[in-house]
Every structure is written in structure tokens, then in C-alpha cells.
Scaffold this active site. Structure first.
Site, PDB file in Angstrom:
ATOM      1  N   TYR A 129      -6.142   0.427  -7.109  1.00  0.00           N
ATOM      2  CA  TYR A 129      -7.204   0.212  -6.098  1.00  0.00           C
ATOM      3  C   TYR A 129      -7.675  -1.240  -6.125  1.00  0.00           C
ATOM      4  CZ  TYR A 129      -7.599   5.353  -6.247  1.00  0.00           C
ATOM      5  OH  TYR A 129      -7.361   6.714  -6.225  1.00  0.00           O
ATOM      6  N   HIS A 183      -1.229   8.070 -12.629  1.00  0.00           N
ATOM      7  CA  HIS A 183      -1.590   8.171 -11.200  1.00  0.00           C
ATOM      8  C   HIS A 183      -0.652   9.098 -10.414  1.00  0.00           C
ATOM      9  CE1 HIS A 183      -3.790   5.643  -7.935  1.00  0.00           C
ATOM     10  NE2 HIS A 183      -3.603   6.866  -7.515  1.00  0.00           N
TER      11      HIS A 183
END
Ligand SMILES: NC(=O)c1ccc[n+]([C@@H]2O[C@H](COP(=O)([O-])OP(=O)(O)OC[C@H]3O[C@@H](n4cnc5c(N)ncnc54)[C@H](OP(=O)(O)O)[C@@H]3O)[C@@H](O)[C@H]2O)c1
Length: 278
Positions: free
Chosen positions: A52, A108
């Protein structure tokens, strides 16, 4: 606002807020301001990821909030390109965030074609043993990915963060997580709004409780036992989303919203058996 908490299945003496804050794609000074307003509203769990590119912003918001470090759970995620260097990746996160320990780190995506997620899991185990992270988990894992890392290492993830919303209620995956003592966290928990907020099952529950459609969907999430991580940059919606944790839907309302599930309910066809993110 105080948020209801729940015991962590893998460590019942640890309490987690029923709802956390999603932070993608909050970045820069606006991102810091949005995260700070969320902390002021009462959020005590923040979900970020290396990919991110906003771990620094999370750290800044935390610092600006003046909240004691131990009051806010910080979670990040190891990207696919770092599966073979997961422990080093956690060390970098600690440097970037200027923290001594991060509360949880997830893998992730499994990125199965590269077949490195077991190495990533071993790296996270090492990071935990070294005291760099308190809880380790996964994201976007199917049952066969979960069982592979559990069988190989004897270590069960504390959480599995998956796409979960009324169009994709993930009944089987939630049951599989629960059987293994794994907390299910929900990404895109309100399916990014849109058509979902016009569905009669959602609007009926919202009207019955005098709440917004987004709140009705988040109350549904909490009723399922999942931990939703809605993203909002808007202070009013941040507060509304948090308040949804205290709304109790009826069983019929929960069932009607669950019935919106579709075989092709994924928002962008990101089946973890095929979707790869590095
Ligand atoms: N593990 C993974 O692979 C993965 C993948 C995707 C996402 N995530 C995580 O999950 C988090 C949430 O997912 P997401 O951002 O995709 O989707 P989401 O939380 O379902 O939806 C966010 C969108 O809905 C709007 N919104 C928020 N609350 C609302 C409300 N009460 N009423 C109406 N609109 C509302 C937000 O706009 P405003 O900001 O304007 O309110 C934003 O556009 C991410 O931030 C990230 O932390 C993880």
C-alpha cells in the site's frame, strides 16, 4: 466511541476490536489526516501492507494521535516479491514505521505459481521468535494453502484475511478458518458500496434499524463472526462504520443478506489460486 471487542480465537486472553480500519489507498498528508481522524473516532486496529506504500503514513497518524502505542493494533502484510525474505521484510517495516514490534503480519497473497509461500511462513515464524511481530497470519489463503503451511511447520495462522462481502459470503472458508481456530478478516467488506447498497435485503435491514446500507452490511459481517476492515477517508462514514459493530441484526436479516452470495461474486476475479500480486 468505544468499540466492542472479541477474544482472539488463537489467544483468548487477547481482545481485538470487532471492526478495524482498511487503509488502501490512503497516502500522503491527506492519508495521514484520514487515518488520524479514524483514530480520533475510536479505531484501534489499522490494516496496512508493504504494497500500500503507506506504512509511514500509518506511523505518522499514530504518532500524531498521541495514543499509547499499546492501544492500537498495527497489522501489515508481506508482498509476494519478499516471500523468500519475509523476516527481513518485517525488519524493514519496523524501520519504516519506527516501531519496536508490529502487532501482526500477514502473507499478502499465496502466489501459488511461484510456490514460495511456505518459505514466507517460515520467515514469519522466525520473525515472531525474534520478537519482531506478536501474531502472524495469512491473507487470501484457500484451505489447501492453509493446511500445507500448518502441516509443514505445526504453526497455525492467527488470521486469514479474505475477500468477504454479501456477494461473496465465503461460508466454507469461514467454517474452515473457524475449525482451525483462525480469525477471518474481511477485505472489501462493503464490496466498495455501489449496487450492493440498493439490494432489498440490505435496504430492509438498514430501514429496520435506522442505519445506512453500509452500516447494515458491516453489522452483517460482525454477526457472521468475521472482522471487517472497511476503508473510509470520510470522518462521518468512519464513525458510522465503527458504530455498526454495536447493531444486532436478526437471524432473518443476516440470512437474507447472506443469500445475496453469487458463484461469481468476486469483485475483480481475484481467485487466490490464480491471482498473483508481487
Ligand atoms: N488482503 C488483500 O488482498 C486486500 C485486498 C483489498 C483490500 N484490502 C484491505 O481491505 C480494506 C477495505 O477494502 P476496500 O477499500 O477494497 O473496500 P471497502 O472497504 O468495502 O470499500 C471502500 C469504499 O467504500 C466507501 N465507503 C466506506 N464506508 C462507506 C459507507 N459507510 N457508506 C458508503 N460508502 C462507504 C469508501 O469511500 P470513502 O473513503 O469516501 O468513505 C471507499 O470508496 C482496504 O483498505 C485494505 O486495507 C485487502
Amino acid at each position: 466511541m468505544s468499540i466492542p471487542t472479541r477474544p482472539l480465537p488463537s489467544a483468548p486472553d487477547v481482545e481485538l476490536p470487532a471492526i478495524g480500519l482498511g487503509t488502501y489507498p490512503l497516502r500522503g498528508s491527506d492519508g495521514v489526516a484520514a487515518m488520524r481522524s479514524a483514530l480520533e473516532a475510536g479505531y484501534r486496529f489499522v490494516d496496512t501492507a508493504v504494497n500500500y506504500r503507506n506504512e509511514r503514513e500509518v506511523a505518522e497518524a499514530l504518532q500524531q494521535s498521541g495514543l499509547p502505542r499499546e492501544d492500537v493494533w498495527v497489522q501489515t502484510k508481506v508482498p509476494g516479491r519478499d516471500h523468500r525474505g519475509a523476516r527481513r521484510c518485517v525488519e524493514t517495516t519496523l524501520q519504516v514505521m519506527d516501531l519496536e514490534v508490529v502487532d501482526s503480519v500477514l502473507i499478502h497473497w499465496p502466489n501459488p505459481s511461484r510456490d514460495e509461500y511456505l518459505a514466507a511462513w517460515e520467515g514469519l515464524i522466525e520473525a515472531r521468535e525474534r520478537g519482531l511481530v506478536r501474531h502472524i497470519g495469512v491473507s487470501n489463503f484457500h484451505v489447501h494453502h492453509l493446511d500445507r503451511i500448518i502441516e509443514a511447520t505445526g504453526v497455525t495462522p492467527f488470521a486469514n484475511q479474505i475477500e468477504l462481502h454479501p456477494y461473496l459470503p465465503q461460508e466454507e472458508m469461514r467454517a474452515a478458518d473457524s475449525e482451525r481456530g483462525i480469525l477471518t478478516q474481511s477485505w472489501s467488506p462493503i464490496a466498495r458500496g455501489g449496487d450492493l447498497f440498493e439490494e432489498p435485503a440490505v435496504t430492509a435491514a438498514a430501514e429496520a434499524h435506522g442505519i445506512s446500507p453500509g452500516q447494515a452490511v458491516l453489522a452483517w459481517q460482525v454477526s457472521l463472526g468475521a472482522m471487517p476492515l472497511p476503508k473510509s477517508a470520510d470522518p462521518q462514514r468512519q464513525r458510522d462504520n465503527l458504530a455498526a459493530a454495536s447493531v444486532a441484526l436478526t437471524e432473518a436479516e443476516v440470512d437474507a443478506i447472506s443469500a445475496l452470495g453469487r458463484p461469481d461474486g468476486r469483485l475483480f476475479d481475484a481467485d487466490p489460486d490464480h491471482h498473483e500480486e508481487l
